[in-house]
Motif scaffolding. Sequence first.
Motif, PDB file in Angstrom:
ATOM      1  N   VAL A  54       0.857  -1.187   0.000  1.00 12.45           N
ATOM      2  CA  VAL A  54       0.000   0.000   0.000  1.00 12.45           C
ATOM      3  C   VAL A  54       0.893   1.236   0.000  1.00 12.45           C
ATOM      4  N   THR A  56       0.066   4.325   1.435  1.00 11.26           N
ATOM      5  CA  THR A  56      -0.011   5.087   2.689  1.00 11.26           C
ATOM      6  C   THR A  56      -0.670   4.209   3.746  1.00 11.26           C
ATOM      7  N   VAL A  58      -3.208   2.347   6.169  1.00  7.87           N
ATOM      8  CA  VAL A  58      -4.545   1.815   5.912  1.00  7.87           C
ATOM      9  C   VAL A  58      -5.384   1.959   7.177  1.00  7.87           C
ATOM     10  N   GLU A  74      -7.282   4.095   2.404  1.00  3.88           N
ATOM     11  CA  GLU A  74      -5.973   4.604   2.802  1.00  3.88           C
ATOM     12  C   GLU A  74      -6.029   6.045   3.311  1.00  3.88           C
TER      13      GLU A  74
END
Length: 304
Positions: A54, A56, A58, A74
């Motif tokens: 990911v 940023t 979560v 996110e």
Amino acid sequence: MLVTKISELPGHQNPIFTIEPSQKAGIIFTAGNDKGVVEWSLARMEFIKVMFPVRTSVYALHCVPGKPLMAVGERSGEIGIFDFLEQKIIARLQHHQLPVFDLKSAPEKDELLAASEDGTVSVWSLSDFKLVYRFPVAADTVRVIAVAPTTNLVAFGCKDSMISVYNLLDYTLVCRLPGHTLPVTSLQFSPDERYLLSGSRDAQLKIWNVAGMNLHESIPAHLFTIYDIKFHPTLPFFATASRDKSIKLWSAEDFKLRRTISREKGYDIHRLSINKIAWDPARGYLVSVGDDKLVMTWEIDPEE
């Protein structure tokens, strides 16, 4: 109630903000201030893999009932859609410019709802992942969503301490419920949808009658913020989790406290804030995650 700690699973390098059971029995997913969404086995009590990276932090995970999909909210405001069959992100829903804090689906409408720090809720088609609708709910953050599909209601808990209840069919406002004095941080309809339960930074647990949209009971449940409320999948009790590092188990029939899981009560529980909990439908285990980077699993025997 007899409470037994089954496992303590390390692996995350930073605080864990969310947990979600898979559509597949015995599998859970966790995510937080790390670089990926993690898959765990509750059958073997072990780490399986990092599902995908990911960009940023979560704040929200949601496995869509009846579909091989998981939505990931996110801090950037982006929502990723992961397809379990294709084992990859198949769509990135970009609309919110501020963090997405919660995700829920309306199965009968084939829609995904997202709550954001920008004070709005976005509604997305789960067929083509296009934006269907967007509506303002609060002047500031919409923190949490609860869906009652049988009564066609959806409730939003907001930073302004209000709970806003909308019609799930057309997203028109039904009512606003005042009562909390600080931001609302957790919401859950009872399985029979007779009650709406809310938790707040004011540490109060409030039970609302859905039929009359009025307050049934207010309980000083914790010392600090109530971050999550989850009903057992089959038995008449529910759990609350808090920043005060405790989990409490309550009767769903009379809302009386049945058990407190805390260090003060002799349990080897999280040393920092407990941010989310989830029930494993297959075994009835309660799983908790928090700022201490640990995933803990608890066996609850309600007959003890």
